[in-house]
Structure formats: C-alpha cells, structure tokens
Design a protein around this motif. Structure first.
Motif, PDB file in Angstrom:
ATOM      1  N   ALA A   8       2.562 -14.739  10.872  1.00 26.76           N
ATOM      2  CA  ALA A   8       1.131 -14.382  10.823  1.00 26.76           C
ATOM      3  C   ALA A   8       1.138 -12.795  10.939  1.00 26.76           C
ATOM      4  O   ALA A   8       0.494 -11.939  10.467  1.00 26.76           O
ATOM      5  N   ILE A   9       2.083 -12.511  11.949  1.00 24.23           N
ATOM      6  CA  ILE A   9       2.156 -10.845  12.258  1.00 24.23           C
ATOM      7  C   ILE A   9       2.590 -10.074  11.196  1.00 24.23           C
ATOM      8  O   ILE A   9       1.991  -8.919  11.045  1.00 24.23           O
ATOM      9  N   ALA A  10       3.448 -10.613  10.279  1.00 24.71           N
ATOM     10  CA  ALA A  10       4.151  -9.883   9.060  1.00 24.71           C
ATOM     11  C   ALA A  10       2.939  -9.914   8.056  1.00 24.71           C
ATOM     12  O   ALA A  10       2.724  -8.832   7.554  1.00 24.71           O
ATOM     13  N   HIS A  11       2.049 -10.672   7.755  1.00 24.67           N
ATOM     14  CA  HIS A  11       0.903 -10.923   6.946  1.00 24.67           C
ATOM     15  C   HIS A  11      -0.151  -9.949   7.593  1.00 24.67           C
ATOM     16  O   HIS A  11      -0.558  -9.019   6.813  1.00 24.67           O
ATOM     17  N   HIS A  12      -0.290  -9.891   8.950  1.00 24.99           N
ATOM     18  CA  HIS A  12      -1.343  -8.913   9.493  1.00 24.99           C
ATOM     19  C   HIS A  12      -0.977  -7.508   9.333  1.00 24.99           C
ATOM     20  O   HIS A  12      -1.540  -6.473   8.874  1.00 24.99           O
ATOM     21  N   GLU A  13       0.262  -7.190   9.500  1.00 24.94           N
ATOM     22  CA  GLU A  13       0.830  -5.693   9.213  1.00 24.94           C
ATOM     23  C   GLU A  13       0.995  -5.274   7.860  1.00 24.94           C
ATOM     24  O   GLU A  13       0.618  -4.024   7.608  1.00 24.94           O
ATOM     25  N   ARG A  14       1.006  -6.085   6.952  1.00 26.36           N
ATOM     26  CA  ARG A  14       1.070  -5.947   5.569  1.00 26.36           C
ATOM     27  C   ARG A  14      -0.404  -5.449   5.410  1.00 26.36           C
ATOM     28  O   ARG A  14      -0.621  -4.300   4.713  1.00 26.36           O
TER      29      ARG A  14
END
Length: 224
Positions: free
Chosen positions: A208-214
């Motif tokens: 989820a963090i990776a998605h958010h940071e993208r």
C-alpha cells in the motif's frame, strides 16, 4: 469488523462533481489496524465519517459489527462554554461509562492541569486535541476511527499517545487516516489507498505504501 458494500459518495461543488467513493467494497477486519492512504482531497476523512455514521453514503451501505468510535481526537463536539471536566462527565453519561473513572483517566492523560476546570473555548487547539484524544481512548470501542490523531502535542506527548493507541488496538480494531508512513509501519496490520473513488486494499502495508508513493511522485517517504 466494518463492511462497506457498494458504497458511493459524490460531492458537487461549484458545478463540479467530486467522486469520493464509487462502488467501494471493503472489509476492515476485527482486531486489526488498517491505514487509509491517499492524496489530500481524496476523501479519506469523508470515508471515515461514513464509517462512523456521521455521514450517509449516496448509495450502498456500511455494516458495523460491534461499537464504533467517533473519529478519535475530534474536538468539534465539545460544548465550548462547559469546562473540560463538564464535557467529560457529559460524554461519560452519553456512552454509559463510569463518570469518575473517565474523568480520572482524562485528567491524568491530557495533562491540562488547572485548564481542565476552565471553559473549552479558552483552550488552544492543542489542548482541545489532547482532551479529545483522552476522552476517545478512555472509552472502550470495538473499532476506533483515527484521523491524524497522534500528530498533536510535543514529542513526549506524541510518544505517550502512540503507546496508548497501541495498547487499545491490541484488543480492538482501528481504521486510521495518516500521512506518516512510519506510523503506518509501526501501528497498522493492513492498508488501503483511496484514489478517484476507488479503494485498493492491501494485506501487506508495504504494498500500500508503494502504491501511495507512486501517486505522490515518490516524495512521501517520511519515516517519522
């Protein structure tokens, strides 16, 4: 446990439509903390209000299993002309909890000193937030709703707030809106990203963090 079933919510502002939720289906499991991530204005706080029951979806339904808190730390419901002590007593009666126990807990936790006996309208925003957090955490709920609550106060109070929150979610669930990725990693079991009315749920918070940071262009990697 909280279930969202085909939840839809749209705002119209100055003739422009803003989709907050578009047929959102999600399950927030019991005794698990779930972070809700997304850009500013994505509708995270609106989603929290719908889960709490303070706002109705345009269509679909929110099914609540067990007791659900108001958004933890929300100070807007305090009566401004009553003292902090009087507000706490009133809330204790509304929720059917022991008045003296809640008063003692809040007085000790919020660290308001003599201001506890002064009208809430005389409080700073930080004092109101400490009072609200203390009241919220002083009452047991099966699910706590949290909107950036541990951001208030100095570093010592933040640590104390986070420790208390961790203690509460060891026995209850939580749905937590935050922009601090360090908090997500420390406190949450799962996470989801709200974007353009779609809620993407992830079992693994790192996904989820990776998605958010993208979405944020890779510049929201704070580990506070």
């Amino acid at each position: 446990m909280i279930e969202l079933r085909n939840v839809c919510k749209t705002y119209v502002t100055n003739g422009r439509r803003k989709i907050v939720a578009q047929n959102v289906n999600a399950i927030f499991p019991a005794r698990r903390a779930v972070a809700v991530l997304g850009r500013n204005g994505a509708g995270k706080s609106t989603l929290l209000r719908m889960i709490s029951g303070a706002m109705e979806p345009d269509s679909g339904e929110v099914v609540r299993h067990g007791t659900v808190s108001w958004p933890v730390g929300f100070a807007g419901s305090f009566h401004q002309d009553l003292t902090g002590l009087q507000n706490v007593r009133f809330i204790a009666r509304v929720y059917g909890v022991d008045t003296d126990e809640l008063v003692d807990f809040v007085a000790d936790f919020a660290e308001l000193g003599q201001h506890f006996n002064l009208p809430v309208r005389s409080y700073s925003s930080g004092m109101k937030s400490r009072l609200a957090f203390g009241v919220s955490m002083g009452i047991h709920f099966d699910t706590y709703l949290v909107d950036e609550v541990t951001a208030v106060g100095d570093a010592s109070f933040k640590r104390k707030s986070e420790a208390l929150f961790q203690q509460r979610i060891s026995q209850s669930a939580a749905v937590m809106v935050t922009h601090t990725m360090g908090q997500v990693r420390r406190l949450c079991h799962h996470a989801g990203v709200l974007e353009n009315g779609v809620f993407h749920f992830y079992e693994d918070v790192e996904d989820a963090i990776a998605h958010h940071e993208r979405l944020m262009g890779g510049d929201d990697k704070g580990d506070e």
